[in-house]
Each structure stands twice: as structure tokens, then as C-alpha cells.
Design an enzyme around this catalytic site. Structure first.
Site, short mmCIF file in Angstrom:
data_model
loop_
_atom_site.label_atom_id
_atom_site.label_comp_id
_atom_site.label_asym_id
_atom_site.label_seq_id
_atom_site.Cartn_x
_atom_site.Cartn_y
_atom_site.Cartn_z
N ASP A 10 0.84 -1.20 0.00
CA ASP A 10 0.00 0.00 0.00
C ASP A 10 0.88 1.26 0.00
O ASP A 10 1.80 1.37 0.81
CB ASP A 10 -0.88 -0.04 1.26
CG ASP A 10 -1.93 1.06 1.30
OD1 ASP A 10 -2.41 1.46 0.23
OD2 ASP A 10 -2.29 1.48 2.42
N HIS A 11 0.61 2.18 -0.92
CA HIS A 11 1.33 3.45 -1.02
C HIS A 11 2.83 3.26 -1.29
O HIS A 11 3.66 3.94 -0.65
CB HIS A 11 1.13 4.31 0.24
CG HIS A 11 -0.25 4.88 0.34
ND1 HIS A 11 -0.68 5.94 -0.41
CD2 HIS A 11 -1.32 4.50 1.09
CE1 HIS A 11 -1.95 6.20 -0.13
NE2 HIS A 11 -2.36 5.32 0.76
N GLU B 263 -2.72 6.13 -8.16
CA GLU B 263 -3.70 7.11 -7.65
C GLU B 263 -3.63 8.40 -8.45
O GLU B 263 -2.54 8.89 -8.74
CB GLU B 263 -3.40 7.40 -6.16
CG GLU B 263 -4.28 8.48 -5.54
CD GLU B 263 -4.07 8.59 -4.01
OE1 GLU B 263 -3.79 7.56 -3.36
OE2 GLU B 263 -4.19 9.70 -3.49
N HIS C 176 -7.36 10.00 4.68
CA HIS C 176 -6.91 8.90 5.52
C HIS C 176 -7.06 9.31 7.00
O HIS C 176 -6.65 10.40 7.37
CB HIS C 176 -5.44 8.57 5.26
CG HIS C 176 -5.17 8.01 3.90
ND1 HIS C 176 -4.80 8.80 2.83
CD2 HIS C 176 -5.18 6.74 3.43
CE1 HIS C 176 -4.60 8.03 1.77
NE2 HIS C 176 -4.83 6.78 2.11
N THR D 83 -12.17 4.48 6.51
CA THR D 83 -12.56 4.70 7.92
C THR D 83 -13.58 5.82 8.04
O THR D 83 -13.36 6.92 7.49
CB THR D 83 -11.30 5.05 8.75
OG1 THR D 83 -10.51 3.89 8.88
CG2 THR D 83 -11.68 5.57 10.14
N ASN E 198 -10.32 0.64 1.03
CA ASN E 198 -9.21 0.51 1.99
C ASN E 198 -9.65 0.90 3.40
O ASN E 198 -10.23 1.98 3.59
CB ASN E 198 -8.08 1.47 1.60
CG ASN E 198 -7.32 1.02 0.38
OD1 ASN E 198 -7.67 0.04 -0.27
ND2 ASN E 198 -6.26 1.74 0.05
N THR F 218 -7.31 2.81 9.66
CA THR F 218 -7.40 3.46 10.98
C THR F 218 -8.44 2.81 11.88
O THR F 218 -8.16 2.56 13.06
CB THR F 218 -7.75 4.96 10.78
OG1 THR F 218 -6.78 5.53 9.90
CG2 THR F 218 -7.73 5.70 12.10
P1 13P Z 1 -8.12 4.84 6.61
O1 13P Z 1 -6.95 4.77 7.55
O2 13P Z 1 -8.80 6.17 6.62
O3 13P Z 1 -9.07 3.71 6.81
O4 13P Z 1 -7.52 4.70 5.13
C1 13P Z 1 -6.86 3.51 4.77
C2 13P Z 1 -6.20 3.62 3.48
O5 13P Z 1 -6.68 4.24 2.56
C3 13P Z 1 -4.92 2.92 3.32
O6 13P Z 1 -4.29 3.23 2.14
#
Ligand code: 13P
Length: 273
Positions: A82-83, A134, A173, A204, A223, A226
Site C-alpha cells: 500500500d502506497h 492514484e 486517511h 474509515t 481501503n 485506521t
Molecule cells: P483509513 O486509515 O482512513 O481507513 O484509510 C486507509 C487507506 O486508505 C490505506 O491506504
């Protein structure tokens, strides 16, 4: 079964107007909680690992755990970086068994993001794995949201060949101070121009009815980090408080925490499918 790629699960999810939940894990207990919840529902799941965990041995150890769990199960599991912050990091993730990777060029100019993501897609596809990128920018915390546009999405997908596209339609996020209002009209426009599965970061705290509208517009991966990790930490805190000065072995302390995180993951998967 062996780990799967995004192409094994997401295009079908988009066609059926449902989303596969992607949970950010960080240790044995979060891996087990997510995996067992998905297995109980016989649902596909994406287990994803934030790029910071690739700076030491954690991402590799998580890969070994997830690969082993998936090999003994019938549910499709994709393991995702991720990222991802560089092409070197993508190569390293692929080398240790990740079946999908993200390159995050969302803070670059549009042209630079296209160039980086096209190269990342080549690297991923040569290795038989899938690539997420993205456009626009979904910030962390209080950062500025840059919304994605349908015209950019269409050009980006045509020029890069990415397999899944993260779009910015009003999420951030982390926790929200008040519930967000997603730009569903924008999501619909993007979904009408772009046939590949769309991704929503920042799951989240987004109300389920808004998530359903995003899914009906083409979002097939949502995704969540959090909310899951915060629940995990809060439950550990309450377990420790209940123990007071009495020692409890780590695994026994974690058990009720895992049970509650599993219940959360099951509810989330059900609401998205
Ligand atoms: P949240 O932490 O807001 O759930 O986002 C998660 C996310 O997008 C991870 O890439």
C-alpha cells in the site's frame, strides 16, 4: 490456494457491484483477525501492508504468514503493498511474494505521475502481479484533498495500463471530525469513462450508504486501516486495564482482542459485498 492478484478478484467485483475490502495489517494478530474473518464468510479479501513496514523485515514476515494461511484455504487472498513510494520498493515487494503493488505518484505533477505509474505497471506486469495507482490526492489527516476528474482518469488509464485506479472523491486517511460527504456524481462520471476497478482510500468513518453509492459507481476495492487498527489498540488497552497488576501471557491477552477485531472485519466485509 496460492495468493491471487487484483485481476482475479476486482473486475468481477466491479461487474457485480460489490467491493473487496482491503485491510491494513501490521502484525500476526491483525493478519489472523482479517484472514479468519474472511474465511468465516468465504469471502475474497485483500491484505495490505503500508510502505513503512517494508523498511525492515516486517513486510517479508507478514508475506510468509499470509502466503501460508492462503495456501491452506479456499478463499482468494491478494497481498498488496500500500502506497509504494519507489520503483525499488515495488521490486522488493514483488521479490518477497506480494501479488499486487501500489505506486503512489499522487503528489507529483500529472505528467510525472503518468510516467512513474506506466513504468511501475511494466514492472508489475513483467512479474505477473497487478498495479494500483492514484490520481488526485487523498491526504493523510488535515492535508488538502485534490479531487480526481473523469478526463484525467480516462487519460491516465489509457497511458499507463494500470489495473486498479485510486480516485479522490472526498475521503481522507484517518478519522473525520464530521462524517464526509463523498462526491458521488464525480465517482459516477469517472466510472462511466474508466472500465477498470476503482479504489477508495480512506474507508474509515465513511457511512455505509455512501460506500454503497461509491460501489455502484465502479469502486471495487475499499481501503480500511485506521478504524481496524484503532479498535485493535483500544481493545488491548482495555484488556491490560482489566489485568491490573496480574500477569497474563501475551497470546492470552490478545485472544479476546482478535475476537472483537474479527467481528468488526466480518461486519465490514458483509456491508461491502
Ligand atoms: P483509513 O486509515 O482512513 O481507513 O484509510 C486507509 C487507506 O486508505 C490505506 O491506504
Amino acid at each position: 490456494m496460492p495468493l491471487v492478484t487484483f485481476n482475479d478478484i476486482l473486475p468481477q467485483a466491479r461487474a457485480e457491484k460489490r467491493a473487496v475490502a482491503a485491510f491494513n495489517v501490521a502484525n500476526l494478530e491483525t493478519v489472523l483477525s482479517v484472514f479468519k474473518a474472511a474465511e468465516a464468510l468465504k469471502a475474497p479479501v485483500i491484505i495490505q501492508v503500508y510502505q513503512r513496514l517494508f523498511k525492515d523485515e516486517r513486510a517479508g514476515l507478514i508475506a510468509a504468514m499470509v502466503t501460508r494461511l492462503a495456501s491452506e484455504s479456499d478463499i482468494p487472498v491478494a497481498l498488496h503493498l500500500d502506497h509504494g513510494e519507489s520503483l525499488e520498493q515495488l521490486r522488493a515487494a514483488i521479490a518477497i511474494g506480494y501479488t499486487s503493488v501500489m505506486i503512489d505518484g499522487s503528489k507529483l505533477s500529472f505528467a510525472e505521475n503518468i510516467a512513474l505509474s506506466a513504468e511501475a505497471a511494466r514492472i508489475a506486469h513483467d512479474a505477473g502481479v497487478t498495479l494500483e495507482a492514484e490520481i488526485g490526492h487523498v491526504p493523510f489527516g488535515d492535508g488538502a484533498i485534490e479531487l480526481s476528474t473523469a478526463a484525467e482518469a480516462e487519460a491516465f488509464v489509457a497511458k499507463t495500463g494500470v489495473d486498479a485506479l485510486a480516485i479522490s472523491i472526498g475521503t481522507v486517511h484517518g478519522f473525520y471530525k464530521k462524517a464526509p460527504e463523498l462526491d458521488i456524481g464525480r465517482a459516477r462520471e469517472i466510472g462511466a469513462k474508466v472500465g477498470i476497478p476503482l479504489v477508495l482510500h480512506g474507508g474509515t468513518g465513511v457511512p455505509d450508504d455512501q460506500l454503497r453509492l461509491a460501489i455502484s459507481s465502479g469502486v471495487a476495492k475499499i481501503n480500511i486501516a485506521t478504524e481496524l487498527q484503532s479498535l485493535f489498540l483500544k481493545r488491548i488497552a482495555s484488556e491490560l486495564a482489566a489485568c491490573g497488576d496480574t500477569f497474563k501471557p501475551v497470546d492470552l491477552c490478545f485472544k479476546p482482542v482478535e475476537t472483537d477485531v474479527q467481528a468488526y472485519v466480518r461486519a465490514k466485509i458483509r456491508s461491502l459485498s
